[in-house]
Write a protein that holds these residues in place. Structure first.
Motif, PDB file in Angstrom:
ATOM      1  N   TRP A  99       0.791  -1.224   0.000  1.00 20.39           N
ATOM      2  CA  TRP A  99       0.000   0.000   0.000  1.00 20.39           C
ATOM      3  C   TRP A  99       0.816   1.264   0.000  1.00 20.39           C
ATOM      4  CZ3 TRP A  99      -0.678   2.852   4.709  1.00 20.39           C
ATOM      5  CH2 TRP A  99      -0.316   2.184   5.884  1.00 20.39           C
ATOM      6  N   TRP A 100       2.020   1.264   0.620  1.00 18.85           N
ATOM      7  CA  TRP A 100       2.846   2.474   0.554  1.00 18.85           C
ATOM      8  C   TRP A 100       3.194   2.813  -0.886  1.00 18.85           C
ATOM      9  CZ3 TRP A 100       2.566   5.760   4.174  1.00 18.85           C
ATOM     10  CH2 TRP A 100       2.600   5.408   5.521  1.00 18.85           C
ATOM     11  N   SER A 101       3.399   1.801  -1.702  1.00 18.27           N
ATOM     12  CA  SER A 101       3.770   2.046  -3.109  1.00 18.27           C
ATOM     13  C   SER A 101       2.680   2.825  -3.839  1.00 18.27           C
ATOM     14  CB  SER A 101       4.029   0.725  -3.836  1.00 18.27           C
ATOM     15  OG  SER A 101       5.137   0.067  -3.270  1.00 18.27           O
TER      16      SER A 101
ATOM     17  N   LEU B  34       3.002  11.675   3.641  1.00 16.82           N
ATOM     18  CA  LEU B  34       2.584  10.319   4.010  1.00 16.82           C
ATOM     19  C   LEU B  34       2.799   9.978   5.481  1.00 16.82           C
ATOM     20  CD1 LEU B  34       4.028   8.534   0.860  1.00 16.82           C
ATOM     21  CD2 LEU B  34       1.623   9.015   1.332  1.00 16.82           C
TER      22      LEU B  34
ATOM     23  N   ILE C 176       5.454   8.707   6.780  1.00 19.92           N
ATOM     24  CA  ILE C 176       6.033   7.372   6.644  1.00 19.92           C
ATOM     25  C   ILE C 176       7.447   7.376   7.229  1.00 19.92           C
ATOM     26  CG2 ILE C 176       6.780   7.962   4.298  1.00 19.92           C
ATOM     27  CD1 ILE C 176       6.539   5.068   3.497  1.00 19.92           C
TER      28      ILE C 176
ATOM     29  N   LEU D  61      10.207   4.565   3.474  1.00 15.51           N
ATOM     30  CA  LEU D  61      10.124   5.413   2.289  1.00 15.51           C
ATOM     31  C   LEU D  61      11.294   5.143   1.358  1.00 15.51           C
ATOM     32  CD1 LEU D  61       8.814   7.621   0.619  1.00 15.51           C
ATOM     33  CD2 LEU D  61       9.924   9.317   2.113  1.00 15.51           C
TER      34      LEU D  61
ATOM     35  N   ARG E  58      10.676   1.773  -0.412  1.00 15.82           N
ATOM     36  CA  ARG E  58       9.608   1.828  -1.418  1.00 15.82           C
ATOM     37  C   ARG E  58      10.026   2.670  -2.624  1.00 15.82           C
ATOM     38  NH1 ARG E  58       8.474  -2.374  -1.215  1.00 15.82           N
ATOM     39  NH2 ARG E  58       7.218  -1.853  -3.023  1.00 15.82           N
TER      40      ARG E  58
END
Length: 164
Positions: free
Chosen positions: A23-25, A46, A48, A53, A56
């Motif tokens: 989902w981060w992508s 984000l 993140i 990060l 990704r």
């Protein structure tokens, strides 16, 4: 435990998920397609962890969805720009927006895809590649392509038979 790879699959969904199934992508690509390009901008947008990060972004560059470009030499800093392949992901993200709005938004819609000129909401659709005709979803089907293995042909036939 080692994560299973889908890279040997012939299924286009499995192959796509191999590249952007985390989902981060998709959230990074969402932001990149809206103009976010620098590490600190992604981090702020984000919220993140920096190590996640970095992983990704590296994976998206390796997959050919983002291009890493230096914008500062001392200290070395990079920006991440969507490639043609990355820009083609926009249609998938727009479809996810429409699907999410239809099924998961409980109050007022916060983000929608609209026509830039009229401002009217849009919805995903399928278009016949030959004549440009819009094909309703209930008239769409899956069929083996020229590169389909016997296993894919059998699986698609099995699914078609199961729906009868």
């Amino acid at each position: 435990m080692q994560r299973k790879t889908l890279s040997d699959s012939l299924c286009p969904i499995a192959l796509s998920l191999e590249q952007v199934g985390e989902w981060w992508s998709l959230l990074i690509m969402r932001d990149a397609l809206q103009g976010v390009s620098r590490f600190d901008e992604f981090s702020k947008s984000l919220n993140i962890a920096p190590n996640m990060l970095t992983r990704r972004l590296n994976a998206l560059v390796e997959a050919g969805l983002l291009e890493r470009r230096a914008y500062c030499v001392k200290p070395l800093r990079h920006e991440y720009i969507p490639t043609g392949k990355g820009r083609d992901l926009q249609v998938v993200l727009y479809a996810l927006i429409a699907w999410g709005n239809q099924h998961f938004v409980s109050d007022e819609i916060a983000v929608q895809v609209v026509d830039r000129t009229s401002g009217r909401p849009l919805r995903p659709m399928m278009v016949d590649e030959v004549d440009g005709r819009v094909v309703p979803w209930d008239e769409c089907d899956l069929a083996p392509g020229p590169g389909a293995s016997q296993g894919i042909v059998e699986r698609l036939q099995f699914m078609k038979d199961a729906l009868k």
